[in-house]
Design a protein around this motif. Structure first.
Motif, PDB file in Angstrom:
ATOM      1  N   ARG A   2     -29.797  -6.674   4.671  1.00 13.95           N
ATOM      2  CA  ARG A   2     -29.644  -5.761   3.538  1.00 13.95           C
ATOM      3  C   ARG A   2     -28.169  -5.727   3.166  1.00 13.95           C
ATOM      4  NH1 ARG A   2     -34.355  -2.573   3.050  1.00 13.95           N
ATOM      5  NH2 ARG A   2     -35.745  -2.990   4.805  1.00 13.95           N
ATOM      6  N   THR A  27     -34.620  -9.825  -2.842  1.00 19.21           N
ATOM      7  CA  THR A  27     -34.995  -8.788  -3.799  1.00 19.21           C
ATOM      8  C   THR A  27     -33.716  -8.024  -4.148  1.00 19.21           C
ATOM      9  OG1 THR A  27     -37.211  -8.568  -2.855  1.00 19.21           O
ATOM     10  CG2 THR A  27     -36.381  -6.690  -4.116  1.00 19.21           C
ATOM     11  N   CYS A  66     -33.653   2.462   0.140  1.00 20.51           N
ATOM     12  CA  CYS A  66     -32.675   1.420   0.478  1.00 20.51           C
ATOM     13  C   CYS A  66     -32.982   0.777   1.830  1.00 20.51           C
ATOM     14  CB  CYS A  66     -31.266   1.994   0.495  1.00 20.51           C
ATOM     15  SG  CYS A  66     -30.624   2.431  -1.144  1.00 20.51           S
ATOM     16  N   VAL A  70     -39.338  -4.629   1.652  1.00 17.43           N
ATOM     17  CA  VAL A  70     -39.181  -5.460   0.455  1.00 17.43           C
ATOM     18  C   VAL A  70     -40.009  -6.724   0.652  1.00 17.43           C
ATOM     19  CG1 VAL A  70     -36.906  -4.587  -0.200  1.00 17.43           C
ATOM     20  CG2 VAL A  70     -37.075  -6.506   1.388  1.00 17.43           C
ATOM     21  N   HIS A  74     -34.613 -10.763   2.411  1.00 15.89           N
ATOM     22  CA  HIS A  74     -33.340 -10.075   2.229  1.00 15.89           C
ATOM     23  C   HIS A  74     -33.374  -9.157   1.014  1.00 15.89           C
ATOM     24  CE1 HIS A  74     -31.920 -12.936   5.171  1.00 15.89           C
ATOM     25  NE2 HIS A  74     -32.131 -13.949   4.354  1.00 15.89           N
ATOM     26  N   LEU A  75     -32.485  -8.156   1.034  1.00 17.30           N
ATOM     27  CA  LEU A  75     -32.341  -7.209  -0.065  1.00 17.30           C
ATOM     28  C   LEU A  75     -30.881  -7.133  -0.475  1.00 17.30           C
ATOM     29  CD1 LEU A  75     -33.374  -4.864  -1.904  1.00 17.30           C
ATOM     30  CD2 LEU A  75     -32.926  -3.318   0.029  1.00 17.30           C
ATOM     31  N   CYS A  96     -26.815  -1.853   6.870  1.00 18.26           N
ATOM     32  CA  CYS A  96     -26.533  -2.825   5.818  1.00 18.26           C
ATOM     33  C   CYS A  96     -25.268  -3.609   6.145  1.00 18.26           C
ATOM     34  CB  CYS A  96     -26.318  -2.115   4.469  1.00 18.26           C
ATOM     35  SG  CYS A  96     -27.704  -1.090   3.920  1.00 18.26           S
ATOM     36  N   GLU A 179     -35.688  -5.678 -12.819  1.00 16.06           N
ATOM     37  CA  GLU A 179     -34.976  -4.800 -11.894  1.00 16.06           C
ATOM     38  C   GLU A 179     -33.875  -3.987 -12.577  1.00 16.06           C
ATOM     39  OE1 GLU A 179     -35.180  -8.089 -11.577  1.00 16.06           O
ATOM     40  OE2 GLU A 179     -36.457  -8.480  -9.841  1.00 16.06           O
TER      41      GLU A 179
END
Length: 230
Positions: A2, A27, A66, A70, A74-75, A96, A179
């Motif tokens: 993240r 994402t 957060c 997802v 990965h985010l 993160c 998004e």
């Protein structure tokens, strides 16, 4: 992984979100704390009512999102330090990889003022970003370097993140993204016309009066962060 990418406004941040969003393994989230910031602060930003109506305004709910599931490995999250007002949750950042995207304040202020002339020191976010860096650390990348040589700089960033570089990061289709926050209608016109990073930046813009004073006030914070850039 993240990634929390922290930057002030007018800082290549949307292009960077599109760059990571072009990867099949990411994402992306667009400024999830913007609506909570507007509701808590009372700031009269463009499209304030639309943003608050369309997006989650509870900072605790945003923090949970957060860290939520997802559909990709990965985010990538686009965040602005000044959105994190006193009392907003911050423990989520510990899960993160934090990256700080910076840009010379003269360029930020000139770009911001063209869209919102009543720009304030707080809204350009330099002091808050420097304080956030002191609090959570992380990597630093300069938007000037990205525009100067996108592939070289993104390769360096990916290496520092422990990710393989993906050439897909260098291009994306023109137009909006699903998004995008609803504020894209006001702020994202140029990046919606783009299909990749713009070319190298020229000389610094000349600022006068109040805008020059803003730049002088922000410059030490930028230079502090720039000393740590990749």
């Amino acid at each position: 992984m993240r990634i929390a990418m922290w930057s002030g406004p007018r800082n290549l941040s949307t292009a960077m979100m599109y760059s990571f969003g072009a990867r099949s393994d990411f994402t992306v989230m667009d400024e999830p704390f913007y609506a909570p910031f507007l509701k808590a602060s009372g700031n009269d930003h463009p499209m304030r009512a639309e943003i608050i109506a369309a997006h989650e305004t509870d900072p605790e709910a945003v923090a949970r999102a957060c860290l939520g599931p997802v559909p990709t490995p990965h985010l990538y999250m686009k965040h602005m330090p000044h959105h994190m007002v006193a009392g907003f949750p911050m423990a989520w950042v510990e899960d993160c990889v934090n990256v700080h995207l910076i840009r010379h304040p003269a360029r930020v202020i000139a770009s911001y003022a063209a869209k919102w002339p009543d720009v304030s020191f707080e809204e350009i976010g330099f002091a808050r970003q420097a304080a956030l860096y002191d609090q959570i650390g992380g990597l630093v990348v300069d938007s000037f370097d990205i525009r100067q040589n996108p592939e070289k700089t993104l390769r360096s960033l990916c290496s520092a993140l422990g990710l393989p570089f993906d050439p897909a990061m260098l291009a994306w289709p023109a137009g909006p993204r699903a998004e995008d926050g609803v504020w894209a209608a006001h702020w994202y016109g140029a990046v919606h016309q783009s299909t990749g990073f713009a070319g190298a930046e020229g000389a610094l813009p000349q600022l006068d009066g109040r805008l020059a004073d803003l730049c002088a006030r922000a410059l030490p914070y930028y230079e502090k962060l720039a000393a740590h850039k990749l």
